[in-house]
Design a protein around this motif. Structure first.
Motif, PDB file in Angstrom:
ATOM      1  N   LYS A 157       0.519  -0.624   0.012  1.00  0.00           N
ATOM      2  CA  LYS A 157      -0.140  -0.146   0.217  1.00  0.00           C
ATOM      3  C   LYS A 157       1.121   1.459  -0.167  1.00  0.00           C
ATOM      4  CE  LYS A 157      -4.671  -0.894   0.788  1.00  0.00           C
ATOM      5  NZ  LYS A 157      -4.920   0.024  -0.060  1.00  0.00           N
ATOM      6  N   GLY A 158       0.612   2.294  -0.272  1.00  0.00           N
ATOM      7  CA  GLY A 158       0.867   3.592  -0.420  1.00  0.00           C
ATOM      8  C   GLY A 158       2.202   3.428  -1.369  1.00  0.00           C
ATOM      9  N   ARG A 192       8.859 -11.991  11.541  1.00  0.00           N
ATOM     10  CA  ARG A 192       8.585 -10.959  11.580  1.00  0.00           C
ATOM     11  C   ARG A 192       8.337 -10.499  10.581  1.00  0.00           C
ATOM     12  NH1 ARG A 192      14.200  -9.260  14.253  1.00  0.00           N
ATOM     13  NH2 ARG A 192      13.696  -7.424  14.082  1.00  0.00           N
ATOM     14  N   LEU A 193       8.338  -9.029  10.522  1.00  0.00           N
ATOM     15  CA  LEU A 193       7.785  -8.451   9.639  1.00  0.00           C
ATOM     16  C   LEU A 193       8.746  -6.859   9.589  1.00  0.00           C
ATOM     17  CD1 LEU A 193       3.844  -8.538  10.637  1.00  0.00           C
ATOM     18  CD2 LEU A 193       4.684  -9.491   9.193  1.00  0.00           C
ATOM     19  N   PHE A 194       8.841  -6.465   8.487  1.00  0.00           N
ATOM     20  CA  PHE A 194       8.991  -5.196   8.022  1.00  0.00           C
ATOM     21  C   PHE A 194       8.623  -4.156   6.859  1.00  0.00           C
ATOM     22  CE2 PHE A 194      11.863  -8.662   9.176  1.00  0.00           C
ATOM     23  CZ  PHE A 194      12.694  -8.032  10.332  1.00  0.00           C
ATOM     24  N   LEU A 195       9.503  -3.500   7.214  1.00  0.00           N
ATOM     25  CA  LEU A 195       8.166  -2.638   6.182  1.00  0.00           C
ATOM     26  C   LEU A 195       9.948  -2.600   5.384  1.00  0.00           C
ATOM     27  CD1 LEU A 195       5.531  -0.990   5.125  1.00  0.00           C
ATOM     28  CD2 LEU A 195       6.388   1.188   6.741  1.00  0.00           C
ATOM     29  N   ILE A 196       9.027  -2.221   4.004  1.00  0.00           N
ATOM     30  CA  ILE A 196       9.938  -1.222   2.821  1.00  0.00           C
ATOM     31  C   ILE A 196       9.896  -0.710   2.512  1.00  0.00           C
ATOM     32  CG2 ILE A 196      11.490  -2.566   0.671  1.00  0.00           C
ATOM     33  CD1 ILE A 196      11.815  -5.561   1.744  1.00  0.00           C
ATOM     34  N   GLU A 197      10.448   0.174   1.455  1.00  0.00           N
ATOM     35  CA  GLU A 197       9.985   1.756   1.061  1.00  0.00           C
ATOM     36  C   GLU A 197      10.449   1.627  -0.210  1.00  0.00           C
ATOM     37  OE1 GLU A 197      11.917   5.677   2.521  1.00  0.00           O
ATOM     38  OE2 GLU A 197      13.229   4.438   3.874  1.00  0.00           O
ATOM     39  N   GLY A 198       9.412   2.376  -0.821  1.00  0.00           N
ATOM     40  CA  GLY A 198       9.454   2.328  -3.001  1.00  0.00           C
ATOM     41  C   GLY A 198      10.229   2.331  -3.275  1.00  0.00           C
ATOM     42  N   SER A 199      12.002   2.890  -2.775  1.00  0.00           N
ATOM     43  CA  SER A 199      12.742   3.299  -3.875  1.00  0.00           C
ATOM     44  C   SER A 199      14.181   2.425  -2.993  1.00  0.00           C
ATOM     45  CB  SER A 199      13.551   5.256  -2.512  1.00  0.00           C
ATOM     46  OG  SER A 199      13.834   4.290  -1.373  1.00  0.00           O
ATOM     47  N   ASP A 242      -0.561   2.131   8.214  1.00  0.00           N
ATOM     48  CA  ASP A 242      -0.374   0.416   9.810  1.00  0.00           C
ATOM     49  C   ASP A 242      -0.022  -0.371   8.916  1.00  0.00           C
ATOM     50  OD1 ASP A 242      -1.049  -0.816  11.174  1.00  0.00           O
ATOM     51  OD2 ASP A 242      -1.738   0.533  12.780  1.00  0.00           O
ATOM     52  N   PRO A 243       0.114  -1.092   8.537  1.00  0.00           N
ATOM     53  CA  PRO A 243       0.744  -2.804   8.310  1.00  0.00           C
ATOM     54  C   PRO A 243      -0.598  -3.220   8.178  1.00  0.00           C
ATOM     55  CG  PRO A 243       2.462  -1.517   9.776  1.00  0.00           C
ATOM     56  CD  PRO A 243       1.634  -0.587  10.378  1.00  0.00           C
ATOM     57  N   GLU A 244      -1.160  -3.139   9.745  1.00  0.00           N
ATOM     58  CA  GLU A 244      -1.895  -4.117   9.475  1.00  0.00           C
ATOM     59  C   GLU A 244      -3.641  -3.289   9.293  1.00  0.00           C
ATOM     60  OE1 GLU A 244      -0.792  -5.922  13.881  1.00  0.00           O
ATOM     61  OE2 GLU A 244      -2.410  -4.010  14.100  1.00  0.00           O
ATOM     62  N   ILE A 245      -3.520  -2.260   8.766  1.00  0.00           N
ATOM     63  CA  ILE A 245      -5.451  -1.412   8.015  1.00  0.00           C
ATOM     64  C   ILE A 245      -4.239  -0.764   6.789  1.00  0.00           C
ATOM     65  CG2 ILE A 245      -6.861  -0.029   8.518  1.00  0.00           C
ATOM     66  CD1 ILE A 245      -5.838   0.416  11.588  1.00  0.00           C
ATOM     67  N   PRO A 246      -5.691  -0.890   5.679  1.00  0.00           N
ATOM     68  CA  PRO A 246      -5.437  -0.882   4.206  1.00  0.00           C
ATOM     69  C   PRO A 246      -6.097   0.251   4.124  1.00  0.00           C
ATOM     70  CG  PRO A 246      -7.109  -2.171   4.225  1.00  0.00           C
ATOM     71  CD  PRO A 246      -6.834  -2.515   6.470  1.00  0.00           C
ATOM     72  N   VAL A 247      -5.706   1.331   4.751  1.00  0.00           N
ATOM     73  CA  VAL A 247      -5.917   2.274   4.543  1.00  0.00           C
ATOM     74  C   VAL A 247      -4.713   3.784   5.041  1.00  0.00           C
ATOM     75  CG1 VAL A 247      -7.857   4.866   5.740  1.00  0.00           C
ATOM     76  CG2 VAL A 247      -8.543   2.654   5.132  1.00  0.00           C
ATOM     77  N   ASN A 248      -4.896   4.630   4.370  1.00  0.00           N
ATOM     78  CA  ASN A 248      -3.810   5.846   5.108  1.00  0.00           C
ATOM     79  C   ASN A 248      -4.377   6.026   5.928  1.00  0.00           C
ATOM     80  OD1 ASN A 248      -4.486   8.321   4.702  1.00  0.00           O
ATOM     81  ND2 ASN A 248      -4.444   8.087   2.100  1.00  0.00           N
ATOM     82  N   ILE A 249      -2.916   7.166   7.023  1.00  0.00           N
ATOM     83  CA  ILE A 249      -3.326   7.480   8.346  1.00  0.00           C
ATOM     84  C   ILE A 249      -3.669   9.149   8.500  1.00  0.00           C
ATOM     85  CG2 ILE A 249      -1.340   6.330   9.085  1.00  0.00           C
ATOM     86  CD1 ILE A 249       0.454   8.723   9.322  1.00  0.00           C
TER      87      ILE A 249
END
Length: 185
Positions: free
Chosen positions: A42-43, A53-60, A97-104
């Motif tokens: 998302k985003g 474990r969970l991780f967030l990877i940026e678009g760049s 939020d990594p658990e919710i598919p709507v932007n903050i």
């Protein structure tokens, strides 16, 4: 966002990649040749699972996943104050939020944004936000994601994310679009 990504899709890393650990919000490096599993795309970020474990990877850094990298958001050095504030809000709309598919922003978590000018000429952005619940474990991840994205503007020297719980978040703070997306009428 990459349209062909599905939850559970396995992607081998093409190079080492810096990621944000969920829920701690700390930077870690996941090594080349590791295989990650897509959790949410998302985003301008992808949430992945690796070694339980969970991780967030940026678009760049999408190229590490074998996907086209997204350009790092930035502004021209001549951007006006209005353009800088608009940039900050645009970046906040790419944070999830990594658990919710709507932007903050649409979720109603962002209460405000202030840009201050220091005597040194630096600009500091302060974002005032809340979480869906005081015990929400995703606050550090969301804050780090927002901080990194906002720092893409060369005019911004520092970003401070202030998490508050007054007023407490409620479903009434969500946009109509967010309610539709989550099925909360």
């Amino acid at each position: 966002m990459e349209e062909g990504l599905y939850k559970g899709q396995q992607l081998p890393l093409q190079r080492d990649v810096e990621a944000i650990s969920i829920p701690f919000g700390k930077s870690v490096t996941i090594a080349e040749d590791s295989t990650v599993s897509v959790m949410q795309a998302k985003g301008s970020t992808i949430s992945v699972a690796y070694e339980g474990r969970l991780f967030l990877i940026e678009g760049s850094d999408f190229d590490a996943l074998g996907l086209p990298a997204l350009p790092r958001p930035t502004l021209s050095s001549e951007a006006s104050e209005e353009e800088i504030e608009q940039f900050v809000w645009e970046q906040l709309r790419t944070c999830y939020d990594p658990e919710i598919p709507v932007n903050i922003v649409e979720l109603g978590l962002v209460y405000g944004c202030r840009i201050e000018h220091l005597l040194t000429g630096e600009r500091i952005v302060t974002v005032r936000m809340t979480l869906t619940a005081p015990g929400c474990g995703m606050g550090d991840v969301i804050a780090e994601d927002a901080r990194r994205k906002i720092l893409g503007a060369p005019q911004i020297s520092r970003v401070h994310i202030e998490t508050v719980f007054d007023p407490p978040w409620s479903r009434d703070m969500m946009s109509e679009e967010a309610r539709l997306e989550l099925g909360m009428f």
